[in-house]
Design a protein around this motif. Structure first.
Motif, PDB file in Angstrom:
ATOM      1  N   THR A 106     -13.447   1.714   4.992  1.00  0.00           N
ATOM      2  CA  THR A 106     -13.864   2.858   5.810  1.00  0.00           C
ATOM      3  C   THR A 106     -13.340   4.148   5.178  1.00  0.00           C
ATOM      4  OG1 THR A 106     -13.906   1.557   7.819  1.00  0.00           O
ATOM      5  CG2 THR A 106     -13.618   3.923   8.099  1.00  0.00           C
ATOM      6  N   THR A 107     -14.231   5.135   5.036  1.00  0.00           N
ATOM      7  CA  THR A 107     -13.835   6.370   4.347  1.00  0.00           C
ATOM      8  C   THR A 107     -13.865   7.565   5.297  1.00  0.00           C
ATOM      9  OG1 THR A 107     -16.131   6.768   3.704  1.00  0.00           O
ATOM     10  CG2 THR A 107     -14.719   5.628   2.099  1.00  0.00           C
ATOM     11  N   ALA A 108     -13.040   8.548   4.981  1.00  0.00           N
ATOM     12  CA  ALA A 108     -13.080   9.840   5.675  1.00  0.00           C
ATOM     13  C   ALA A 108     -13.069  10.921   4.603  1.00  0.00           C
ATOM     14  CB  ALA A 108     -11.881   9.988   6.594  1.00  0.00           C
ATOM     15  N   VAL A 109     -14.102  11.762   4.639  1.00  0.00           N
ATOM     16  CA  VAL A 109     -14.246  12.810   3.620  1.00  0.00           C
ATOM     17  C   VAL A 109     -14.208  14.157   4.320  1.00  0.00           C
ATOM     18  CG1 VAL A 109     -15.794  13.768   1.864  1.00  0.00           C
ATOM     19  CG2 VAL A 109     -15.647  11.286   2.187  1.00  0.00           C
ATOM     20  N   LEU A 110     -13.414  15.068   3.763  1.00  0.00           N
ATOM     21  CA  LEU A 110     -13.314  16.390   4.378  1.00  0.00           C
ATOM     22  C   LEU A 110     -14.545  17.222   4.028  1.00  0.00           C
ATOM     23  CD1 LEU A 110     -11.207  17.655   6.179  1.00  0.00           C
ATOM     24  CD2 LEU A 110     -10.064  18.547   4.137  1.00  0.00           C
ATOM     25  N   GLU A 170     -14.039  19.613   9.009  1.00  0.00           N
ATOM     26  CA  GLU A 170     -14.244  18.342   9.709  1.00  0.00           C
ATOM     27  C   GLU A 170     -14.077  17.158   8.758  1.00  0.00           C
ATOM     28  OE1 GLU A 170     -17.447  19.331  13.222  1.00  0.00           O
ATOM     29  OE2 GLU A 170     -18.233  18.927  11.235  1.00  0.00           O
ATOM     30  N   TRP A 171     -13.560  16.046   9.312  1.00  0.00           N
ATOM     31  CA  TRP A 171     -13.585  14.771   8.606  1.00  0.00           C
ATOM     32  C   TRP A 171     -14.902  14.078   8.937  1.00  0.00           C
ATOM     33  CZ3 TRP A 171     -10.092  13.758   5.018  1.00  0.00           C
ATOM     34  CH2 TRP A 171      -8.823  14.335   5.114  1.00  0.00           C
ATOM     35  N   VAL A 172     -15.545  13.536   7.915  1.00  0.00           N
ATOM     36  CA  VAL A 172     -16.769  12.761   8.138  1.00  0.00           C
ATOM     37  C   VAL A 172     -16.424  11.302   7.826  1.00  0.00           C
ATOM     38  CG1 VAL A 172     -19.187  12.461   7.528  1.00  0.00           C
ATOM     39  CG2 VAL A 172     -18.137  14.735   7.396  1.00  0.00           C
ATOM     40  N   ILE A 173     -16.531  10.459   8.852  1.00  0.00           N
ATOM     41  CA  ILE A 173     -16.031   9.077   8.735  1.00  0.00           C
ATOM     42  C   ILE A 173     -17.193   8.093   8.739  1.00  0.00           C
ATOM     43  CG2 ILE A 173     -14.422   7.382   9.697  1.00  0.00           C
ATOM     44  CD1 ILE A 173     -13.077   9.658  11.217  1.00  0.00           C
ATOM     45  N   MET A 232      -7.529   3.966  10.550  1.00  0.00           N
ATOM     46  CA  MET A 232      -6.964   4.054   9.203  1.00  0.00           C
ATOM     47  C   MET A 232      -8.141   4.063   8.231  1.00  0.00           C
ATOM     48  SD  MET A 232      -3.703   2.121   7.759  1.00  0.00           S
ATOM     49  CE  MET A 232      -3.315   1.864   6.047  1.00  0.00           C
ATOM     50  N   CYS A 233      -8.272   5.170   7.478  1.00  0.00           N
ATOM     51  CA  CYS A 233      -9.436   5.376   6.603  1.00  0.00           C
ATOM     52  C   CYS A 233      -8.961   5.747   5.203  1.00  0.00           C
ATOM     53  CB  CYS A 233     -10.272   6.564   7.075  1.00  0.00           C
ATOM     54  SG  CYS A 233     -10.586   6.656   8.815  1.00  0.00           S
ATOM     55  N   VAL A 234      -9.787   5.420   4.219  1.00  0.00           N
ATOM     56  CA  VAL A 234      -9.509   5.852   2.847  1.00  0.00           C
ATOM     57  C   VAL A 234      -9.869   7.334   2.736  1.00  0.00           C
ATOM     58  CG1 VAL A 234     -10.135   5.583   0.415  1.00  0.00           C
ATOM     59  CG2 VAL A 234      -9.986   3.566   1.910  1.00  0.00           C
ATOM     60  N   THR A 235      -8.880   8.156   2.365  1.00  0.00           N
ATOM     61  CA  THR A 235      -9.151   9.584   2.186  1.00  0.00           C
ATOM     62  C   THR A 235      -9.082   9.994   0.715  1.00  0.00           C
ATOM     63  OG1 THR A 235      -6.861   9.880   2.920  1.00  0.00           O
ATOM     64  CG2 THR A 235      -8.587  10.491   4.470  1.00  0.00           C
ATOM     65  N   ASP A 236      -8.497   9.133  -0.126  1.00  0.00           N
ATOM     66  CA  ASP A 236      -8.487   9.435  -1.567  1.00  0.00           C
ATOM     67  C   ASP A 236      -8.470   8.110  -2.334  1.00  0.00           C
ATOM     68  OD1 ASP A 236      -8.165  10.205  -4.146  1.00  0.00           O
ATOM     69  OD2 ASP A 236      -6.343  11.387  -3.829  1.00  0.00           O
ATOM     70  N   ALA A 237      -9.664   7.654  -2.719  1.00  0.00           N
ATOM     71  CA  ALA A 237      -9.785   6.340  -3.366  1.00  0.00           C
ATOM     72  C   ALA A 237      -9.101   6.298  -4.730  1.00  0.00           C
ATOM     73  CB  ALA A 237     -11.266   5.978  -3.517  1.00  0.00           C
ATOM     74  N   ASP A 238      -8.819   7.463  -5.319  1.00  0.00           N
ATOM     75  CA  ASP A 238      -8.208   7.489  -6.653  1.00  0.00           C
ATOM     76  C   ASP A 238      -6.683   7.589  -6.614  1.00  0.00           C
ATOM     77  OD1 ASP A 238     -10.725   7.399  -7.812  1.00  0.00           O
ATOM     78  OD2 ASP A 238     -10.965   9.585  -7.618  1.00  0.00           O
ATOM     79  N   ALA A 239      -6.129   7.735  -5.434  1.00  0.00           N
ATOM     80  CA  ALA A 239      -4.668   7.881  -5.322  1.00  0.00           C
ATOM     81  C   ALA A 239      -3.997   6.529  -5.572  1.00  0.00           C
ATOM     82  CB  ALA A 239      -4.324   8.389  -3.924  1.00  0.00           C
ATOM     83  N   PRO A 240      -2.668   6.515  -5.840  1.00  0.00           N
ATOM     84  CA  PRO A 240      -1.960   5.229  -5.904  1.00  0.00           C
ATOM     85  C   PRO A 240      -2.241   4.427  -4.636  1.00  0.00           C
ATOM     86  CG  PRO A 240      -0.520   7.019  -6.558  1.00  0.00           C
ATOM     87  CD  PRO A 240      -1.798   7.654  -6.077  1.00  0.00           C
ATOM     88  N   VAL A 241      -2.255   3.106  -4.781  1.00  0.00           N
ATOM     89  CA  VAL A 241      -2.871   2.269  -3.751  1.00  0.00           C
ATOM     90  C   VAL A 241      -2.318   2.513  -2.337  1.00  0.00           C
ATOM     91  CG1 VAL A 241      -1.399   0.219  -4.078  1.00  0.00           C
ATOM     92  CG2 VAL A 241      -3.779  -0.049  -3.427  1.00  0.00           C
ATOM     93  N   HIS A 242      -1.016   2.744  -2.213  1.00  0.00           N
ATOM     94  CA  HIS A 242      -0.460   2.931  -0.871  1.00  0.00           C
ATOM     95  C   HIS A 242      -0.493   4.390  -0.406  1.00  0.00           C
ATOM     96  CE1 HIS A 242       1.146  -1.139  -1.807  1.00  0.00           C
ATOM     97  NE2 HIS A 242       0.723  -1.319  -0.576  1.00  0.00           N
ATOM     98  N   CYS A 300      -4.812   5.933   2.071  1.00  0.00           N
ATOM     99  CA  CYS A 300      -5.321   5.953   3.455  1.00  0.00           C
ATOM    100  C   CYS A 300      -4.605   6.978   4.325  1.00  0.00           C
ATOM    101  CB  CYS A 300      -5.144   4.577   4.088  1.00  0.00           C
ATOM    102  SG  CYS A 300      -6.313   3.374   3.449  1.00  0.00           S
ATOM    103  N   SER A 301      -5.327   7.415   5.361  1.00  0.00           N
ATOM    104  CA  SER A 301      -4.771   8.351   6.341  1.00  0.00           C
ATOM    105  C   SER A 301      -5.161   7.879   7.736  1.00  0.00           C
ATOM    106  CB  SER A 301      -5.333   9.759   6.110  1.00  0.00           C
ATOM    107  OG  SER A 301      -5.125  10.158   4.777  1.00  0.00           O
ATOM    108  N   MET A 302      -4.447   8.411   8.735  1.00  0.00           N
ATOM    109  CA  MET A 302      -4.724   8.088  10.144  1.00  0.00           C
ATOM    110  C   MET A 302      -5.478   9.243  10.789  1.00  0.00           C
ATOM    111  SD  MET A 302      -3.368   5.189  10.816  1.00  0.00           S
ATOM    112  CE  MET A 302      -2.109   4.093  10.197  1.00  0.00           C
ATOM    113  N   ILE A 303      -6.631   8.938  11.371  1.00  0.00           N
ATOM    114  CA  ILE A 303      -7.459   9.986  11.978  1.00  0.00           C
ATOM    115  C   ILE A 303      -7.902   9.532  13.371  1.00  0.00           C
ATOM    116  CG2 ILE A 303      -9.595  11.325  11.736  1.00  0.00           C
ATOM    117  CD1 ILE A 303      -9.301  11.008   8.702  1.00  0.00           C
ATOM    118  N   VAL A 304      -7.804  10.438  14.331  1.00  0.00           N
ATOM    119  CA  VAL A 304      -8.171  10.110  15.721  1.00  0.00           C
ATOM    120  C   VAL A 304      -9.646  10.413  15.960  1.00  0.00           C
ATOM    121  CG1 VAL A 304      -7.829  10.738  18.147  1.00  0.00           C
ATOM    122  CG2 VAL A 304      -5.857  10.554  16.616  1.00  0.00           C
TER     123      VAL A 304
END
Ligand SMILES: Cc1cc2nc3c(=O)[nH]c(=O)nc-3n(C[C@H](O)[C@H](O)[C@H](O)COP(=O)(O)OP(=O)(O)OC[C@H]3O[C@@H](n4cnc5c(N)ncnc54)[C@H](O)[C@@H]3O)c2cc1C
Length: 271
Positions: free
Chosen positions: A149-153, A157-160, A179-189, A192-196
């Motif tokens: 699941t992705t969230a893109v700024l 707004e976040w688009v999920i 819990m969504c992927v916000t940066d697929a290129d970042a180190p693995v842990h 993801c970020s938490m978005i309501v």
């Protein structure tokens, strides 16, 4: 670390009171589950019982005092769950029902003052319900590094987009922490970020409670059900992010770490 299930004599007195209360006042009400409307059940039956728990200084006893709890912490909660786990609504009466209790810890740790006003305090008062969504149908739930699941700024707004399942109480929740992927290129842990996402947000479809051993027949809207959810271009304000971008794994451990102990004792009691 070994643990012998002992506690200090003061807390043991609280546990003894809780044991008596669950056996003599809560379990006898179990045949009434589902008989009354939600409003009557909450206001007429549960509210006075919750007050008795508060009078004993046992409401949300694991939470810090500034969160309205008693500051006992997680191991006493695990012992408490050995008592309350015997009755399906006891944890609600004691103010430590999952997933709300863990979400409160997460919001307390990572939430802004505005987020606490909007979600934490009403949740702790029992006015609104919440869910926590990590698990997805196509990847191993035991390995959240595979979350899709992705969230893109986009502007403010976040688009999920994505799909979650097994999300406890989601068909009854006022808000869900995803819990969504916000940066697929970042180190693995740090991916993801938490978005309501709040109930009723366009594009979020909470469409069924999945059949389980507990609730074998597919249903919808059952408290304690585990829902499947699709997210199709769901737009939420940028401020719905809890904590830091990329901080999802660290925040998730705030609630999942202690849960490994106190969920286990609850299930022991249920068994
Ligand atoms: C009652 C209930 C309530 C739940 N509530 C929530 C909720 O509120 N929110 C939420 O996000 N999720 C929730 N879940 C989902 C739960 O977090 C997942 O079921 C759990 O993480 C396991 O994931 P999975 O079901 O995808 O199983 P899998 O990860 O597919 O695991 C299945 C089996 O394979 C094993 N396995 C997995 N990967 C490997 C590997 N690489 N090597 C060897 N063995 C492996 C596992 O140990 C396990 O035995 C709930 C589940 C239940 C049963």
């Amino acid at each position: 670390m070994a643990w012998d299930f002992q506690t200090d004599s003061e807390f043991q007195k609280k546990l003894d009171w809780a044991q008596d209360f669950v056996v003599n006042e809560l379990i006898p009400l179990e045949p009434l589950l589902g008989v009354f409307s939600d409003e009557v059940w909450q206001q007429e039956i549960l509210a006075p019982l919750k007050q008795k728990v508060k009078d004993q200084d046992l409401w949300a006893c694991h939470l810090e005092k500034e969160l309205g709890g008693q500051g006992y912490g997680q191991l006493p909660l695990a012992l408490m769950n050995l008592v309350t786990g015997r009755c399906p609504f006891a944890q609600e009466v004691f103010g430590n029902m999952a997933p709300d209790s863990g979400n409160a810890e997460l919001l307390a740790e990572g939430g802004t003052e505005a987020q606490k006003e909007k979600w934490l305090w009403p949740n702790l008062r029992g006015d609104i319900r919440s869910s926590f969504a990590i698990t997805e149908p196509w990847v191993a739930g035991t390995d959240p590094t595979q979350i899709q699941t992705t969230a893109v700024l986009d502007g403010d707004e976040w688009v999920i987009n994505g799909r979650k399942w097994m999300i406890t109480n989601a068909s009854r929740s006022d808000f869900i922490i995803f819990m969504c992927v916000t940066d697929a290129d970042a180190p693995v842990h740090q991916r993801c970020s938490m978005i309501v996402v709040e109930k009723g947000t366009a594009g979020m479809d909470v469409f069924r409670d999945i059949p389980t051993m507990h609730h074998p027949v597919e249903s919808f809207g059952e408290l304690g059900g585990h829902a499947e959810i699709t997210l199709d271009n769901v737009r939420v304000p940028r401020d719905n992010l809890i904590g830091e971008v990329g901080g999802g794994f660290i925040l998730s451990q705030v609630r999942l770490g202690p849960g490994r102990i106190h969920h286990a004792t609850r299930w022991l009691a249920e068994a």
